[in-house]
Design a protein around this motif. Sequence first.
Motif, short mmCIF file in Angstrom:
data_model
loop_
_atom_site.label_atom_id
_atom_site.label_comp_id
_atom_site.label_asym_id
_atom_site.label_seq_id
_atom_site.Cartn_x
_atom_site.Cartn_y
_atom_site.Cartn_z
N TYR A 94 37.45 38.51 42.07
CA TYR A 94 37.11 39.89 42.39
C TYR A 94 38.01 40.39 43.53
O TYR A 94 38.34 39.63 44.44
CB TYR A 94 35.66 40.01 42.89
CG TYR A 94 34.56 39.67 41.90
CD1 TYR A 94 34.79 39.66 40.52
CD2 TYR A 94 33.28 39.38 42.35
CE1 TYR A 94 33.76 39.35 39.64
CE2 TYR A 94 32.25 39.08 41.47
CZ TYR A 94 32.50 39.06 40.12
OH TYR A 94 31.48 38.76 39.25
N ASP A 128 27.79 36.85 30.88
CA ASP A 128 28.96 37.70 31.08
C ASP A 128 28.73 39.07 30.45
O ASP A 128 28.97 40.11 31.07
CB ASP A 128 30.19 37.01 30.45
CG ASP A 128 31.50 37.68 30.82
OD1 ASP A 128 31.52 38.92 30.95
OD2 ASP A 128 32.50 36.97 30.98
N THR A 177 43.11 44.53 38.25
CA THR A 177 42.71 45.52 37.26
C THR A 177 42.65 46.90 37.90
O THR A 177 42.35 47.04 39.09
CB THR A 177 41.34 45.18 36.65
OG1 THR A 177 40.97 46.19 35.73
CG2 THR A 177 40.26 45.06 37.73
N PHE A 205 36.21 32.98 38.12
CA PHE A 205 36.39 34.43 38.12
C PHE A 205 37.08 34.85 39.41
O PHE A 205 37.21 34.06 40.35
CB PHE A 205 35.05 35.16 37.96
CG PHE A 205 34.08 34.94 39.09
CD1 PHE A 205 34.06 35.78 40.20
CD2 PHE A 205 33.16 33.90 39.04
CE1 PHE A 205 33.15 35.59 41.23
CE2 PHE A 205 32.26 33.69 40.07
CZ PHE A 205 32.25 34.53 41.17
N ARG A 214 28.22 42.79 32.39
CA ARG A 214 29.07 43.96 32.16
C ARG A 214 28.26 45.16 31.68
O ARG A 214 28.59 46.30 31.99
CB ARG A 214 30.16 43.61 31.14
CG ARG A 214 31.26 42.73 31.74
CD ARG A 214 32.39 42.44 30.76
NE ARG A 214 32.03 41.42 29.79
CZ ARG A 214 31.77 41.64 28.50
NH1 ARG A 214 31.85 42.88 28.03
NH2 ARG A 214 31.44 40.66 27.69
N PHE A 267 44.47 35.51 36.67
CA PHE A 267 43.51 36.59 36.88
C PHE A 267 44.30 37.77 37.43
O PHE A 267 44.72 37.76 38.59
CB PHE A 267 42.40 36.16 37.83
CG PHE A 267 41.41 35.22 37.20
CD1 PHE A 267 40.26 35.71 36.59
CD2 PHE A 267 41.64 33.86 37.17
CE1 PHE A 267 39.35 34.86 36.00
CE2 PHE A 267 40.74 32.99 36.58
CZ PHE A 267 39.59 33.49 35.99
N LYS A 321 36.62 43.62 39.15
CA LYS A 321 36.66 42.30 38.52
C LYS A 321 38.02 42.11 37.86
O LYS A 321 38.43 42.90 37.02
CB LYS A 321 35.55 42.17 37.49
CG LYS A 321 34.15 42.39 38.06
CD LYS A 321 33.11 42.42 36.97
CE LYS A 321 31.72 42.71 37.54
NZ LYS A 321 30.69 42.81 36.48
N ARG A 322 38.71 41.05 38.25
CA ARG A 322 40.01 40.77 37.65
C ARG A 322 39.85 40.26 36.22
O ARG A 322 38.91 39.53 35.92
CB ARG A 322 40.78 39.76 38.49
CG ARG A 322 41.24 40.31 39.83
CD ARG A 322 42.32 39.45 40.42
NE ARG A 322 42.88 40.04 41.63
CZ ARG A 322 44.11 39.80 42.07
NH1 ARG A 322 44.91 38.96 41.40
NH2 ARG A 322 44.55 40.37 43.18
N ALA A 323 40.80 40.63 35.39
CA ALA A 323 40.75 40.23 33.99
C ALA A 323 41.55 38.95 33.78
O ALA A 323 42.73 38.90 34.11
CB ALA A 323 41.32 41.34 33.11
N ARG A 379 35.10 38.49 31.70
CA ARG A 379 35.61 38.32 33.07
C ARG A 379 35.35 36.92 33.61
O ARG A 379 35.84 36.57 34.68
CB ARG A 379 34.98 39.37 34.00
CG ARG A 379 35.41 40.81 33.68
CD ARG A 379 36.89 40.99 33.87
NE ARG A 379 37.35 42.35 33.61
CZ ARG A 379 37.89 42.74 32.46
NH1 ARG A 379 38.02 41.86 31.45
NH2 ARG A 379 38.30 43.98 32.29
#
Length: 645
Positions: A534, A568, A640, A532, A572, A637, A594-596, A604
């Motif tokens: 961030y 996950d 967002t 993931f 969320r 990633f 949080k990057r997608a 995520r």
Amino acid sequence: MTRYHHRRLPFVLAGPIVRKATAKELVIWLATSQAPEGELQLYDDNQNSVLSQPLTSSDSYQIGAHAWVTLLHIRHDFNVPAKYQYDITTPDGQLSELCAELLYDDETRFTLWLSGQADYVLHGSCRNPHHFAKDALVVADEKVAAQLPEERPHLLMMSGDQIYADHVAGPTLFAVHSVIERLGLYQERFEQSQVEACHAPVKDSHELYQHPHCFYQRNKLLPHSIGEQRFFDRVLPRKPTPIFSSTDNDNHLISLAEFFAMYLLTWSPVLWQDIDFDDSPQLQLAKTEHQIPANKQQEWQSELKHIRTFYAGLTHTRRLLAHIPTYMIFDDHDVTDDWNLTVGWEQAAYSNAFAKRIIGNALISYWLFQGWGNEPDNFNDEFHQLAQKYCAQPDSQHQDDWIDALYPFEKWHYTTDTSPKMVVLDTRTRRWRSESRMNKPSGLMDWEAMMEFQQALLDEEKVIIVSAAPMFGVKFIEALQRLMTWLGKPLVIDAENWMAHPGSANTLVSIFTHTKTPSNYVILSGDVHYSFAYDIQLRSRKSSPNIFQITCSGIKNQFPEPLLSFCDTMDRVLYSPRSPLNWLTKRKRLKIRKRAPSSEKIKRLVNSAALGELKLDKSGKPHLVSILTSSGESIDFLPTKDSHE
């Protein structure tokens, strides 16, 4: 009956691995079957000889009758950025000719691109040989093969669990013992304590290898502790509990020779090639006069399938490590699961002679195969003298003397002379120990270590921080870890993270608020078996530094499903940007986006064996955050614009 097909051992058993590579230093590691002989030659891009350095015994340690480990430490003023080539003359001939499969297309020697930069980094952790996932290092090698030298990654950062000492497949342990026999790796004696709980169940490594519980039953041999005695224990004695708490420790490495052999099998295909595997576990182990439980025979078959896939890809791994400067740091599985997790665990482990020897063996092997190459100058003459005494006379006293020097050692961490600087943290041996409860997780770094960390950041404009565990992880999973700690079971769910200890959590956030620390932080982590990313800023400052938490794990491992998808989803739902639960966490002063991942619409977290790929702009901000999965898929990633936590 021999476990090996008869074949002459090649001179080079593992390596070459390019380790430290800067404008002033080049470090190359290799293991050989004979005393070091020959030399390394370095050439510039015009084929002009730049320097040569002999392979000598002063840079080597003999670890068996037919096994030496050598570190070539070259000090030179290199032109950077520039392309160099190197080769090694051996008694058998030029390594580039003997191991032509380690060269990329159009190469006649091994090629290095020395940049002095860390703007393009590969990173990852957790490489379990018998996991069903493919090895992401193989795919990384294939990508590098398609790149020009100047396009290649500046370095590879392996951030923990390069081996799994506590989770070993049966066929791998068989291969380990085959290597010990073939190379004549040193035997060792274990202390026979008068205290039953501290008593080693075998007197030496030979007896260990022949023990009926050697395969799939080592949990019966590993040390136990009776813990802290209370008054009523005299009436109702407490049952000893295992010190090594991993649920998969039935083939746990024990002897120093086993650790050495494991590394040789992890870095290179050479010693795998002649091992006489047989699909039948009973026929296989009959050669060592062992039997395994009937309920483990299917497990052997499954493990052997994955092990064969693993060592079939090791030529790719070896080629990658021969061309890309590679840095390493330990995490728990390089030694044992839950290593130094709590004060209670430490007291139980280090008061038990057998447990202390096993952990010490892991540290010796880590230094020889990993730590030495990260920063050779961290280890002084006194340290090397202890190592030399053991290798010259491998008895229990010299082994214990070396181990006794390793336990208080405080220079496993290091920085790199690159731009941006890379600050690699030791989050295992300098813990901020809990003062309230024996079974409460310790902070990952104590106050003194945190202050040294801050000093390494001062006056830097940009920096890469390497922390085995994510500094900013998944809140729902951290909440589960807190729950298990509250229930008194921190070892069940590996309940360690930066936010678990108030002292280290608050100090960490304070370091990021310091006005003289960098404007841009990139944190590279692994450990968790998913990936993931961030983007993080401080709520209280308009001119907040930019913090990027980038996690990639594992190289050959992944999180169980559907458990990760559940975590996950719950993360969320419970910790959405507007959730009041965010204000109950220790990172409430932070804004986290949080990057997608490009492979997902909602999730995520990415659950795939992979190697991280990071590219930075001139200011030290990421302009590419990606993972290269072991199946060959590239997942980005993307930043967002969603609301933050």
